[in-house]
Design a protein around this motif. Structure first.
Motif, mmCIF file in Angstrom:
data_model
loop_
_atom_site.group_PDB
_atom_site.id
_atom_site.type_symbol
_atom_site.label_atom_id
_atom_site.label_comp_id
_atom_site.label_asym_id
_atom_site.label_seq_id
_atom_site.Cartn_x
_atom_site.Cartn_y
_atom_site.Cartn_z
ATOM 1 N N ARG A 197 0.818 -1.214 0.000
ATOM 2 C CA ARG A 197 0.000 0.000 0.000
ATOM 3 C C ARG A 197 0.856 1.271 0.000
ATOM 4 N NH1 ARG A 197 -3.354 -1.621 3.292
ATOM 5 N NH2 ARG A 197 -2.252 -1.186 5.222
ATOM 6 N N HIS A 198 1.972 1.257 0.711
ATOM 7 C CA HIS A 198 2.814 2.455 0.874
ATOM 8 C C HIS A 198 4.124 2.385 0.087
ATOM 9 C CE1 HIS A 198 0.266 4.128 4.024
ATOM 10 N NE2 HIS A 198 0.190 2.910 4.530
ATOM 11 N N ARG A 199 4.186 1.495 -0.866
ATOM 12 C CA ARG A 199 5.446 1.244 -1.570
ATOM 13 C C ARG A 199 6.066 2.501 -2.185
ATOM 14 N NH1 ARG A 199 6.562 -3.470 -6.010
ATOM 15 N NH2 ARG A 199 8.284 -2.423 -7.026
ATOM 16 N N GLU A 200 5.261 3.326 -2.796
ATOM 17 C CA GLU A 200 5.782 4.542 -3.431
ATOM 18 C C GLU A 200 6.455 5.445 -2.394
ATOM 19 O OE1 GLU A 200 3.705 8.117 -5.778
ATOM 20 O OE2 GLU A 200 3.250 6.128 -6.593
ATOM 21 N N ASP A 201 5.803 5.661 -1.275
ATOM 22 C CA ASP A 201 6.372 6.487 -0.214
ATOM 23 C C ASP A 201 7.622 5.839 0.375
ATOM 24 O OD1 ASP A 201 6.416 8.662 1.745
ATOM 25 O OD2 ASP A 201 5.765 7.137 3.181
ATOM 26 N N LEU A 202 7.582 4.537 0.607
ATOM 27 C CA LEU A 202 8.743 3.830 1.154
ATOM 28 C C LEU A 202 9.933 3.931 0.204
ATOM 29 C CD1 LEU A 202 6.902 0.627 2.409
ATOM 30 C CD2 LEU A 202 7.681 2.558 3.800
ATOM 31 N N ASP A 203 9.675 3.729 -1.084
ATOM 32 C CA ASP A 203 10.757 3.808 -2.072
ATOM 33 C C ASP A 203 11.349 5.212 -2.123
ATOM 34 O OD1 ASP A 203 10.377 1.143 -2.609
ATOM 35 O OD2 ASP A 203 9.581 1.427 -4.629
ATOM 36 N N ARG A 204 10.518 6.228 -1.982
ATOM 37 C CA ARG A 204 11.016 7.605 -1.964
ATOM 38 C C ARG A 204 11.924 7.818 -0.756
ATOM 39 N NH1 ARG A 204 9.774 11.520 1.022
ATOM 40 N NH2 ARG A 204 7.830 10.619 1.750
ATOM 41 N N ARG A 205 11.501 7.359 0.403
ATOM 42 C CA ARG A 205 12.300 7.513 1.623
ATOM 43 C C ARG A 205 13.640 6.765 1.500
ATOM 44 N NH1 ARG A 205 9.036 8.807 6.412
ATOM 45 N NH2 ARG A 205 6.908 9.134 5.733
ATOM 46 N N ILE A 206 13.573 5.557 0.989
ATOM 47 C CA ILE A 206 14.784 4.750 0.841
ATOM 48 C C ILE A 206 15.722 5.386 -0.180
ATOM 49 C CG2 ILE A 206 15.675 2.511 0.068
ATOM 50 C CD1 ILE A 206 12.964 1.338 1.240
ATOM 51 N N SER A 207 15.169 5.857 -1.280
ATOM 52 C CA SER A 207 15.984 6.500 -2.321
ATOM 53 C C SER A 207 16.704 7.730 -1.786
ATOM 54 C CB SER A 207 15.129 6.895 -3.523
ATOM 55 O OG SER A 207 14.678 5.758 -4.189
ATOM 56 N N GLN A 208 16.025 8.504 -0.974
ATOM 57 C CA GLN A 208 16.646 9.696 -0.381
ATOM 58 C C GLN A 208 17.814 9.316 0.522
ATOM 59 O OE1 GLN A 208 13.326 11.587 1.548
ATOM 60 N NE2 GLN A 208 12.787 12.789 -0.257
ATOM 61 N N ALA A 209 17.681 8.190 1.203
ATOM 62 C CA ALA A 209 18.715 7.764 2.147
ATOM 63 C C ALA A 209 19.860 7.003 1.477
ATOM 64 C CB ALA A 209 18.095 6.891 3.236
ATOM 65 N N ALA A 210 19.606 6.427 0.336
ATOM 66 C CA ALA A 210 20.606 5.597 -0.351
ATOM 67 C C ALA A 210 21.303 6.422 -1.424
ATOM 68 C CB ALA A 210 19.943 4.372 -0.952
ATOM 69 N N ASP A 211 22.333 7.130 -1.015
ATOM 70 C CA ASP A 211 23.071 7.969 -1.959
ATOM 71 C C ASP A 211 23.539 7.164 -3.164
ATOM 72 O OD1 ASP A 211 22.836 10.228 -0.376
ATOM 73 O OD2 ASP A 211 24.693 9.823 0.711
ATOM 74 N N ASN A 212 23.266 7.718 -4.336
ATOM 75 C CA ASN A 212 23.723 7.137 -5.598
ATOM 76 C C ASN A 212 23.165 5.745 -5.898
ATOM 77 O OD1 ASN A 212 25.383 9.441 -6.118
ATOM 78 N ND2 ASN A 212 26.857 8.601 -4.658
ATOM 79 N N TRP A 213 22.056 5.394 -5.279
ATOM 80 C CA TRP A 213 21.410 4.110 -5.552
ATOM 81 C C TRP A 213 19.947 4.350 -5.908
ATOM 82 C CZ3 TRP A 213 23.148 -0.767 -5.984
ATOM 83 C CH2 TRP A 213 24.460 -1.025 -5.552
ATOM 84 N N ARG A 214 19.538 3.854 -7.035
ATOM 85 C CA ARG A 214 18.120 3.859 -7.384
ATOM 86 C C ARG A 214 17.516 2.557 -6.873
ATOM 87 N NH1 ARG A 214 20.172 4.909 -12.593
ATOM 88 N NH2 ARG A 214 19.266 2.939 -13.245
ATOM 89 N N ILE A 215 16.288 2.614 -6.477
ATOM 90 C CA ILE A 215 15.591 1.429 -5.967
ATOM 91 C C ILE A 215 15.700 0.272 -6.968
ATOM 92 C CG2 ILE A 215 13.263 0.506 -5.519
ATOM 93 C CD1 ILE A 215 14.212 1.901 -3.126
ATOM 94 N N SER A 216 15.506 0.567 -8.236
ATOM 95 C CA SER A 216 15.514 -0.487 -9.257
ATOM 96 C C SER A 216 16.886 -1.152 -9.402
ATOM 97 C CB SER A 216 15.070 0.078 -10.605
ATOM 98 O OG SER A 216 15.977 1.089 -11.035
ATOM 99 N N ARG A 217 17.937 -0.496 -8.955
ATOM 100 C CA ARG A 217 19.290 -1.052 -9.065
ATOM 101 C C ARG A 217 19.703 -1.848 -7.825
ATOM 102 N NH1 ARG A 217 23.321 0.822 -12.983
ATOM 103 N NH2 ARG A 217 24.400 -0.504 -11.535
#
Length: 163
Positions: free
Chosen positions: A65-85
């Motif tokens: 249900r919250h995947r989009e928001d979770l991915d945004r938060r994780i992406s912000q925290a993971a410098d130079n890493w895209r979720i898809s990678r």
């Protein structure tokens, strides 16, 4: 997923529920149509305790249900890493932990971190534990900075339930 390592000897019901939730999220990540199918058969097969099944189901449903928001938060925290990678295990262990910390908040911060890192280590690559630990630590720093900007006290770990 890679070959699994044995579960620790102190592996509790909620840990097993998180493991099952991770496996379902891994499957959904690889086959998105699976998100629309009930996870009940796998939950009943893997988790005999009704409370564990409910906890795992709520984690899976919440992450989906919250995947989009979770991915945004994780992406912000993971410098130079895209979720898809990110490796599938790593991104789903992160989604699970960030969901639990953001929306559930009934488990202590340290327990959620430890569980996510343990899952990444059991099911991911040799680098997964360090990667998940680093991203979660950055998420924690971001949350604490946001709380400070709002004049709120630092994150206080929630009272843990028995894991």
């Amino acid at each position: 997923m890679t070959t699994t390592r044995p579960a620790p000897t102190n592996y509790g019901k909620r840990s097993r529920a998180r493991e099952t939730a991770l496996q379902i999220l891994f499957e959904i990540d690889l086959m998105p149509a699976r998100a629309k199918m009930p996870a009940k058969p796998l939950l009943e097969e893997r988790l005999k305790d009704p409370d564990s099944r409910e906890f795992a189901r709520s984690l899976v449903d919440g992450v989906v249900r919250h995947r989009e928001d979770l991915d945004r938060r994780i992406s912000q925290a993971a410098d130079n890493w895209r979720i898809s990678r990110m490796a599938c295990v790593d991104r789903n262990a992160l989604r699970l932990a960030v969901y639990e910390l953001t929306f559930v908040r009934e488990t202590a911060l340290g327990v959620v971190f430890d569980e996510a890192i343990e899952l990444a280590g059991r099911f991911g690559s040799e680098n997964s534990k360090a990667f998940v630990n680093g991203v979660l630590d950055r998420c924690r720093q971001d949350w604490e900075a946001a709380r400070a900007e709002l004049g709120l006290p630092p994150l206080a770990p929630a009272q843990p339930k028995t894991d």
